[in-house]
Design a protein around this motif. Structure first.
Motif, PDB file in Angstrom:
ATOM      1  N   ALA A   1       0.833  -1.208   0.000  1.00  0.00           N
ATOM      2  CA  ALA A   1       0.000   0.000   0.000  1.00  0.00           C
ATOM      3  C   ALA A   1       0.869   1.260   0.000  1.00  0.00           C
ATOM      4  CB  ALA A   1      -0.951  -0.013   1.196  1.00  0.00           C
TER       5      ALA A   1
ATOM      6  N   ASP B   1       1.633   3.799  -3.724  1.00  0.00           N
ATOM      7  CA  ASP B   1       1.029   5.132  -3.719  1.00  0.00           C
ATOM      8  C   ASP B   1       1.931   6.099  -4.490  1.00  0.00           C
ATOM      9  OD1 ASP B   1       0.218   7.794  -3.038  1.00  0.00           O
ATOM     10  OD2 ASP B   1      -0.761   6.998  -1.241  1.00  0.00           O
TER      11      ASP B   1
ATOM     12  N   SER C   1       3.243   7.126   5.174  1.00  0.00           N
ATOM     13  CA  SER C   1       1.901   7.171   4.610  1.00  0.00           C
ATOM     14  C   SER C   1       1.420   8.618   4.505  1.00  0.00           C
ATOM     15  CB  SER C   1       0.949   6.375   5.500  1.00  0.00           C
ATOM     16  OG  SER C   1      -0.377   6.540   5.053  1.00  0.00           O
TER      17      SER C   1
END
Length: 147
Positions: free
Chosen positions: A31, A35, A105
C-alpha cells in the motif's frame, strides 16, 4: 560469505516505533510503495503488484545475511501496523558512514512523524553503532524532506 551482523533493534520514540521488517508487513508495504504520492521522489516507480512487496521483504532478509543495514518498519506507538519505513543502509563501519532513507503514509504527513523516525534511526547510527557521517539523497523538489 555470511557474517554475523547485530540484530535490528526496536527503537521507540514518543509517537513512533521502529521495528524489523517482517513477512506480515507485505500488504501495508505494498500500500505504501504503490502510492504515487509516496513514490514521487523515489528512484523507482510505484509498485503495481503485491508480489513486489513480498519479493522486497524476502530480498531484505536474504541480503541482511551478506551486508549490514537496518530495514525498519515505522508504526505508531501502541499499534503494530506499518505506516512507513526507515532504513539505514550503505553502512561502512570502516569509513564510519551510512545512508538513510524513509517513507511515510500520506495520511500522516505534516505531523513531524518522519522527523521522529529519522531522529530514532540517526541516534542508533551515531550512538548505537558509532557512525559519524550519514547521507540522505533528497530530491531538491521534495520540500518536506529538505526540511
Amino acid at each position: 560469505m555470511s557474517e554475523d551482523f547485530p540484530p535490528i533493534p526496536e527503537l521507540a520514540g514518543e509517537r513512533v516505533r521502529l521495528r524489523a521488517l517482517a513477512a506480515h508487513d507485505a500488504d501495508a508495504l505494498f500500500a505504501l510503495h504503490s502510492d504515487p504520492r509516496v513514490m514521487r521522489f523515489w528512484s523507482f516507480p510505484a509498485w503495481t503488484e503485491r508480489i513486489q512487496a513480498v519479493a522486497h521483504i524476502e530480498r531484505m532478509a536474504r541480503e541482511r545475511t551478506q551486508m549490514e543495514f537496518y530495514p525498519w518498519v515505522a508504526t505508531l506507538r501502541g499499534d503494530d501496523t506499518l505506516v512507513g519505513t526507515c532504513s539505514l543502509f550503505g553502512v561502512h563501519r570502516e569509513h564510519l558512514r551510512g545512508v538513510i532513507g524513509y517513507a511515510l503514509s500520506p495520511s500522516l504527513w505534516g505531523r513531524g512523524l518522519a522527523g521522529e523516525m529519522l531522529a530514532l534511526a540517526l541516534d542508533h547510527a551515531f550512538d548505537g553503532i558509532g557512525l559519524n557521517r550519514i547521507e540522505a539523497d533528497i530530491d531538491p523538489d521534495n520540500v518536506a524532506s529538505c526540511k
